[in-house]
Each structure stands twice: as C-alpha cells, then as structure tokens.
Design an enzyme around this catalytic site. Structure first.
Site, mmCIF file in Angstrom:
data_model
loop_
_atom_site.group_PDB
_atom_site.id
_atom_site.type_symbol
_atom_site.label_atom_id
_atom_site.label_comp_id
_atom_site.label_asym_id
_atom_site.label_seq_id
_atom_site.Cartn_x
_atom_site.Cartn_y
_atom_site.Cartn_z
ATOM 1 N N LEU A 43 -6.029 15.633 -19.101
ATOM 2 C CA LEU A 43 -5.140 15.361 -17.961
ATOM 3 C C LEU A 43 -5.362 16.332 -16.817
ATOM 4 O O LEU A 43 -4.999 16.029 -15.670
ATOM 5 C CB LEU A 43 -3.677 15.389 -18.405
ATOM 6 C CG LEU A 43 -3.150 14.156 -19.141
ATOM 7 C CD1 LEU A 43 -1.671 14.341 -19.450
ATOM 8 C CD2 LEU A 43 -3.381 12.881 -18.341
ATOM 9 N N GLU A 44 -5.901 17.501 -17.103
ATOM 10 C CA GLU A 44 -6.145 18.506 -16.062
ATOM 11 C C GLU A 44 -7.510 18.360 -15.388
ATOM 12 O O GLU A 44 -7.791 19.004 -14.374
ATOM 13 C CB GLU A 44 -6.034 19.916 -16.643
ATOM 14 C CG GLU A 44 -4.585 20.379 -16.881
ATOM 15 C CD GLU A 44 -3.924 19.669 -18.048
ATOM 16 O OE1 GLU A 44 -4.570 19.568 -19.116
ATOM 17 O OE2 GLU A 44 -2.785 19.185 -17.896
ATOM 18 N N VAL A 67 -10.605 12.589 -26.329
ATOM 19 C CA VAL A 67 -9.229 12.197 -26.581
ATOM 20 C C VAL A 67 -9.228 11.301 -27.815
ATOM 21 O O VAL A 67 -9.853 10.239 -27.793
ATOM 22 C CB VAL A 67 -8.628 11.444 -25.378
ATOM 23 C CG1 VAL A 67 -7.147 11.192 -25.582
ATOM 24 C CG2 VAL A 67 -8.855 12.230 -24.084
ATOM 25 N N ILE A 68 -8.575 11.768 -28.880
ATOM 26 C CA ILE A 68 -8.545 11.017 -30.135
ATOM 27 C C ILE A 68 -7.119 10.522 -30.375
ATOM 28 O O ILE A 68 -6.174 11.312 -30.306
ATOM 29 C CB ILE A 68 -9.000 11.869 -31.328
ATOM 30 C CG1 ILE A 68 -10.444 12.354 -31.115
ATOM 31 C CG2 ILE A 68 -8.890 11.064 -32.631
ATOM 32 C CD1 ILE A 68 -10.973 13.237 -32.227
ATOM 33 N N THR A 72 1.332 8.681 -31.267
ATOM 34 C CA THR A 72 2.260 8.256 -30.205
ATOM 35 C C THR A 72 1.527 7.635 -29.027
ATOM 36 O O THR A 72 0.303 7.601 -28.986
ATOM 37 C CB THR A 72 3.066 9.477 -29.689
ATOM 38 O OG1 THR A 72 2.171 10.332 -28.957
ATOM 39 C CG2 THR A 72 3.722 10.225 -30.825
ATOM 40 N N HIS A 74 1.080 8.901 -26.357
ATOM 41 C CA HIS A 74 0.440 9.931 -25.529
ATOM 42 C C HIS A 74 -1.050 9.665 -25.342
ATOM 43 O O HIS A 74 -1.622 10.004 -24.305
ATOM 44 C CB HIS A 74 0.669 11.309 -26.144
ATOM 45 C CG HIS A 74 0.445 12.412 -25.170
ATOM 46 N ND1 HIS A 74 -0.255 13.554 -25.486
ATOM 47 C CD2 HIS A 74 0.814 12.556 -23.873
ATOM 48 C CE1 HIS A 74 -0.303 14.342 -24.427
ATOM 49 N NE2 HIS A 74 0.343 13.765 -23.442
#
Ligand SMILES: Nc1c(NC[C@H](O)[C@H](O)[C@H](O)CO)[nH]c(=O)[nH]c1=O
Ligand SMILES: CC(=O)[C@@H](O)COP(=O)(O)O
Length: 141
Positions: A43-44, A67-68, A72, A74
């Site tokens: 996200l950064e 990203v795994i 949730t 997220h």
C-alpha cells in the site's frame, strides 16, 4: 543509460530477493542503472513512487512486492489499491512496471518470483523500460 528506482515492499524476504534479482538483471541487461528503496507494504509503494517521481531523479520505477491472501478482505484492499495507485501514476506519464505479486498461496508466489521460472520481477523491469522508451519516443528525443 537511464536510472531506475526499484521500490520494494518487503513482506516476504525470499520472494522479494528473487523478484529483485530478476528486476536488476533486466535493468542491467538493458544498460540501465538502478537503486532500491524499501517501504513497509504494497500500500505504501504508490506513494513512494509519487514522491520519488516528484524529485526528478529517476527515469522509471519498478514496483516489487508480494501480497498473499489471508483470512479477510484486506487482501482485496492491498492488492487492488496498490495496483490502482500505480495505474494512476502510469496514466500521469510515470514509467512504471508493476511487479507486485497478488497470489493465493506461497507456491504461487515462488513460481512467479523465481528468475528461473516466471520471473515477474524481470518482467516488471522490462515493462518499466518499455514505458521509459515510449516516453522518450513521444518526447522526440
Ligand atoms: N498483507 C500484506 C501487506 N499488508 C500491509 C499493507 O501493505 C500496508 O503496509 C499496511 O496496511 C499499512 O498501511 N502488504 C504487503 O505488501 N503484502 C501483504 O501480504
Ligand atoms: C494480504 C493481507 O493483508 C493478508 O496477508 C492479511 O491477512 P489477514 O487477511 O488474514 O489479516
């Protein structure tokens, strides 16, 4: 020779090491220099690219991350919003290659990260180079 910034979100060390190995190999094979910065998570990455692009010190950017999916929603946020942020910068004329893996499990991450398999890091670097070259062409240089 152009100068590229690799912006990595270091969440999974081994996968990032592979992705960065592939990205650096692609950049060096094309005769370009590079440096690397690390941010907390995917996200950064878009914000870091935006800040670095504003500096005028870089000709292009390679986004690296993994990203795994967890338990949730997220995953959708991290995967989708990091991609959306990079796409917005691309549409603003920033030469970027997106090497952020968004996968279901570790096995999928490994196959895509390894330079001797799907080499998504190298693929992202080649995309960044292609977009830089396109920008040069349209600038008439
Ligand atoms: N779960 C993963 C994340 N999550 C962290 C976010 O990217 C962000 O750093 C946090 O929400 C604070 O703003 N990041 C990844 O790169 N990979 C993941 O699997
Ligand atoms: C992609 C993510 O944010 C993920 O790693 C977080 O896991 P969880 O959804 O189980 O909190």
């Amino acid at each position: 020779m152009a100068h590229f910034l690799i912006v990595e979100a270091r969440f999974y060390d081994q996968y990032n090491d592979w992705l960065i190995e592939g990205a650096k190999a692609a950049l060096e094979a094309a005769g370009h220099s590079h440096e690397l910065i690390t941010v907390p998570g995917a996200l950064e990455i878009p914000g870091a690219v935006a800040m670095a692009a504003e500096s005028g010190r870089y000709d292009g950017f390679v986004a690296i991350g993994v990203v795994i999916r967890g338990e949730t929603y997220h995953f959708e946020i991290v995967a989708g919003e990091s991609a959306r942020g990079l796409m917005a910068l691309t549409m603003d004329g920033v030469a970027i290659g997106n090497g952020i893996l968004t996968v279901e499990n570790a096995a999928q991450a490994e196959v895509r990260a390894r330079p001797d398999q799907k080499d998504k890091g190298g693929e992202a670097a080649k995309a960044a180079i292609a977009m830089f070259d396109l920008g040069q062409r349209f600038a008439g240089e």
